[in-house]
Design a protein around this motif. Sequence first.
Motif: not given
Length: 262
Positions: A164-166, A211, A239-240, A242, A246, A248-249
């Motif tokens: 979801t992130r990065d 996601d 960067t999205t 979120v 959330t 980190l990826r």
Amino acid sequence: MTHTIAATVRYLAPTWRYTDEIPVIADWATLTANTVEHMVPVHDAHQTECDVETTGFQRLPHTTTTDFRDPAAVEHSYLPEVADVVQRHTGADHVIATHHFARWGDPGDFEAGYAPFLHGDKPLADPAAYSWARVDHLDVPLDRARTWDFAWYNTWQPIDHPATRDPLTFIDARTVAPTDLHPYTYDGAGEQHQETVPSHSRAHRFYYFPDLPTDELVLFKQLDTRPGHTPTCLHSAITTPVAPMTPLRRSIEVRWLCAFHS
């Protein structure tokens, strides 16, 4: 629901576009000096037809029980699993994992964090010579009496939770002109090698998989000696928007050398 977001990406700085000199991008200082930021719309890849041989990237199902914290399990379980996925999808006669790296969420580490600029992971000049040099280095048992083509792919899969992130964004390869592409030198872990970086073009169209779950991976192109096939798929972490908590990826990426005999 369609997710189109605005994201910042880094391109090669315009000063490098009309020179034969090759920039170095190897740390935060050279990244800042040799790239520039652009805000771009990034579209939901679920809403378009994606194929690794046209757009340059494609989502594929893959479920694994590999413990990614165990290097032996990655080598002996995950890599053979994904090699089968790559071979089935590409039809390659040989599929060899040449490099893999698990990212555990350290965006401040230039080497181990998320790639913060648009790039391709291979040099595009003379792809056949590059591929044969790697075949020799890796001691791949190819019959030299036969004619061979080569394609290099990456796979990227989230670990532990959805990306979801990065996440990664990918430029539709059909929107990239050969004149957009430039070599740069990467100096990582004491080893210099050439890769590819683009200059800015308004024609570029960006996609991402919001996601992306842990039971899917993205297969994308890096290099190809076959005419009529996607030469490379430029990509970058972005960067999205979120929620604050959330995670980190976490993800694993693998680079694959594929050989095709004719």
